[in-house]
Design a protein around this motif. Structure first.
Motif, short mmCIF file in Angstrom:
data_model
loop_
_atom_site.label_atom_id
_atom_site.label_comp_id
_atom_site.label_asym_id
_atom_site.label_seq_id
_atom_site.Cartn_x
_atom_site.Cartn_y
_atom_site.Cartn_z
N GLY A 219 0.77 -1.24 0.00
CA GLY A 219 0.00 0.00 0.00
C GLY A 219 0.80 1.28 0.00
O GLY A 219 0.22 2.36 0.18
N GLN A 220 2.12 1.23 -0.21
CA GLN A 220 2.92 2.46 -0.14
C GLN A 220 2.63 3.41 -1.31
O GLN A 220 2.67 4.62 -1.14
N LEU A 221 2.34 2.84 -2.48
CA LEU A 221 2.01 3.70 -3.61
C LEU A 221 0.65 4.36 -3.41
O LEU A 221 0.48 5.54 -3.70
N ARG A 222 -0.31 3.61 -2.90
CA ARG A 222 -1.63 4.19 -2.61
C ARG A 222 -1.53 5.27 -1.53
O ARG A 222 -2.26 6.27 -1.57
N GLU A 223 -0.62 5.07 -0.58
CA GLU A 223 -0.41 6.08 0.46
C GLU A 223 0.03 7.41 -0.15
O GLU A 223 -0.46 8.49 0.24
N ALA A 224 0.95 7.36 -1.11
CA ALA A 224 1.42 8.58 -1.76
C ALA A 224 0.30 9.24 -2.56
O ALA A 224 0.16 10.47 -2.55
N LEU A 225 -0.51 8.43 -3.24
CA LEU A 225 -1.61 8.98 -4.02
C LEU A 225 -2.65 9.66 -3.11
O LEU A 225 -3.18 10.73 -3.43
N ARG A 229 -3.75 13.57 -3.15
CA ARG A 229 -5.17 13.87 -3.38
C ARG A 229 -5.75 14.76 -2.29
O ARG A 229 -6.68 15.55 -2.54
N ALA A 230 -5.21 14.69 -1.08
CA ALA A 230 -5.69 15.51 0.03
C ALA A 230 -5.10 16.91 0.04
O ALA A 230 -5.43 17.71 0.92
N ARG A 231 -4.22 17.23 -0.92
CA ARG A 231 -3.54 18.52 -0.96
C ARG A 231 -3.93 19.28 -2.23
O ARG A 231 -3.38 19.04 -3.31
N ALA A 236 -3.13 21.16 -7.96
CA ALA A 236 -3.04 22.26 -8.93
C ALA A 236 -1.67 22.29 -9.60
O ALA A 236 -1.57 22.47 -10.83
N THR A 237 -0.62 22.11 -8.81
CA THR A 237 0.73 22.09 -9.38
C THR A 237 0.90 20.94 -10.35
O THR A 237 1.44 21.10 -11.46
N PHE A 238 0.43 19.75 -9.97
CA PHE A 238 0.56 18.59 -10.83
C PHE A 238 -0.24 18.75 -12.12
O PHE A 238 0.17 18.28 -13.18
N ALA A 239 -1.40 19.40 -12.04
CA ALA A 239 -2.20 19.62 -13.23
C ALA A 239 -1.45 20.50 -14.23
O ALA A 239 -1.39 20.19 -15.44
N LEU A 240 -0.88 21.59 -13.75
CA LEU A 240 -0.11 22.47 -14.63
C LEU A 240 1.09 21.74 -15.21
O LEU A 240 1.37 21.81 -16.42
N VAL A 241 1.82 21.01 -14.35
CA VAL A 241 3.00 20.28 -14.80
C VAL A 241 2.61 19.24 -15.84
O VAL A 241 3.32 19.04 -16.85
N VAL A 348 6.16 18.48 1.09
CA VAL A 348 5.79 17.09 1.36
C VAL A 348 6.56 16.55 2.55
O VAL A 348 7.63 17.06 2.91
N ASP A 349 6.03 15.49 3.15
CA ASP A 349 6.69 14.80 4.24
C ASP A 349 7.94 14.09 3.72
O ASP A 349 7.94 13.51 2.64
N ALA A 350 9.03 14.12 4.51
CA ALA A 350 10.31 13.55 4.06
C ALA A 350 10.20 12.07 3.73
O ALA A 350 10.82 11.58 2.78
N ALA A 351 9.41 11.33 4.50
CA ALA A 351 9.29 9.90 4.27
C ALA A 351 8.56 9.57 2.97
O ALA A 351 8.67 8.46 2.46
N LEU A 352 7.83 10.55 2.44
CA LEU A 352 7.08 10.34 1.20
C LEU A 352 7.70 11.08 0.02
O LEU A 352 7.16 11.01 -1.09
#
Length: 440
Positions: A219-225, A229-231, A236-241, A348-352
């Motif tokens: 579940g580590q990839l789902r954790e990052a997603l 998604r909660a930010r 917005a940044t990812f959409a532009l990129v 972002v959190d360092a662990a992620l």
């Protein structure tokens, strides 16, 4: 009666353009990148020219670009997960070694006369696989070298480093291709990876600030997603990129088409277009190095400027007017890139961080397998001008759409004041105790 002397106001220190270079490990990293990035840009131009020579097709050039970035689309998240699970310095040594071997293989094929376009495509996929791990690892390794305070400066200097190589690499490659052929350019690039490996090996481990590797768990990839998604700011940044990376940054396709088809020029003129574009990008990176943390409105403004300027450049009538128009495009493009990169890394959190940067690179570069062939097809069917116009129009539209969505979600509206001078302000719809306008 004694009175206290008035205290002098303390002005915040202005960021130094080269503050990250005070760090020895980062100096070693940057020095190796200068050499390797120069070789990489030499190979990019040589590879593009080789594909055009073998096929004469702009669409084949777009397919080559797409295949090189396809692994990022398919495996970018897994590359970010690998970056979080392992120590980054040894991992970078491994990926750089693989990249050097792939360049050496292409050099041997070309120098022996055995190269065909399918060889180039196969090796492009291999390079893409290595890049899917190397990019998020390298991006998240920067903060381990310089810390959070100097991270925006280091990101900007990395971009300046990359663009400096973009200036020298294509210029040297154009001369070498004309003099001795593309095969030796690939050989030079293969050797250039040794500089990065040597710099990484010479670093002082005790001066790094490594993040503890994350244990492999389901579940580590789902954790990052879920985290992204909660930010809303990250979305917005990812959409532009995503839009600009997919449709706007396809200059490997469009510049070759302008040089070869529109202006009927040779490899030297093609290299010069890349160099002029890089001059603008270098200027933008150095300007970004003096800024602190970026704001969302600057990110949107840079994206909009990039799109509008690209549309304008597509209409330029002659070679030199087109070349000059590439300079402000480079400034706007690199301003957008550095602002987006540092915004994501600092937020972002360092662990992620590895996984989020893997997703960032997936969005930024992973769309190229779709955008590259599409822009190549447009260039082949309607000409390079139409392809550049299309990329710029999509980029500008994305910037406007993201800006409007953010303004709406933030409860902002536009108010025009006529007295005493016309001015546009953003104000909150809801009642507020603060008289200050709210800025995005």
């Amino acid at each position: 009666m004694a009175t206290a002397a008035p205290q002098a106001s303390v002005q915040p220190a202005r960021p130094s353009m080269f503050s990250s270079l005070r760090n020895r490990n980062y100096r070693l990293f940057a020095a190796g990148q200068v050499v390797s990035n120069t070789g990489t840009w030499m190979q990019r131009l040589a590879q593009d020219w080789l594909v055009l020579k073998l096929t004469g097709s702009a669409m084949a050039l777009g397919i080559t670009t797409g295949l090189q970035f396809l692994p990022m689309l398919l495996f970018g998240l897994w590359g970010g997960a690998i970056a979080d699970r392992y120590r980054k310095r040894p991992l970078l040594i491994a990926t750089q070694t693989v990249m050097g071997l792939l360049a050496a293989t292409l050099a041997v094929l070309d120098l022996t006369g055995a190269v065909d376009v399918w060889h180039v495509w196969l090796l492009a996929v291999g390079l893409g696989l290595a890049t899917a791990v190397d990019n998020p690892t390298r991006q998240s390794f920067v903060v381990e070298m310089v810390g959070r305070k100097d991270l925006p400066n280091a990101v900007s200097l990395n971009s300046a480093n990359f663009q400096l190589a973009r200036i020298t690499g294509p210029a040297v490659a154009g001369l070498l291709i004309a003099a001795i052929g593309t095969g030796w350019v690939f050989a030079v690039n293969a050797v250039s990876y040794a500089a990065v490996i040597a710099g990484l090996a010479a670093m002082r481990e005790r001066e790094l600030n490594p993040v503890v590797p994350v244990r492999r768990e389901p579940g580590q990839l789902r954790e990052a997603l879920r985290y992204v998604r909660a930010r809303p700011d990250l979305i917005a940044t990812f959409a532009l990129v995503g839009f600009i990376g997919t449709f706007g940054f396809n200059f490997a396709v469009t510049l070759g088409g302008f040089a070869n088809q529109v202006f009927h020029a040779g490899p030297g003129a093609f290299g010069l277009l890349n160099t002029v574009f890089a001059l603008g990008s270098l200027a933008g990176a150095l300007l970004a190095a003096r800024r602190g943390r970026s704001r969302m409105r600057m990110l949107i403004g840079a994206a909009l400027a990039f799109g509008v300027l690209s549309v304008a450049a597509s209409l330029m009538p002659g070679y030199w007017s087109f070349a000059i128009a590439l300079i402000p495009i480079g400034i706007a493009g690199i301003t957008f890139n550095t602002a987006a990169n540092s915004t994501v890394q600092l937020g972002v959190d360092a662990a992620l961080r590895g996984r989020v940067m893997g997703l960032y690179m997936l969005v930024f570069m992973g769309g190229t397998p779709l955008g590259g062939p599409l822009v190549g097809w447009i260039a082949e069917q309607f000409g390079p001008r139409a392809a550049l116009f299309f990329g710029g129009a999509v980029s500008a539209a994305a910037a406007v759409a993201v800006g409007l969505v953010l303004a709406r979600n933030s409860g902002l509206k536009v108010r025009v004041r006529v007295r005493p001078h016309p001015a546009v302000h953003l104000v909150d719809r809801a009642p507020s105790t603060s008289p200050e306008p709210v800025a995005v």
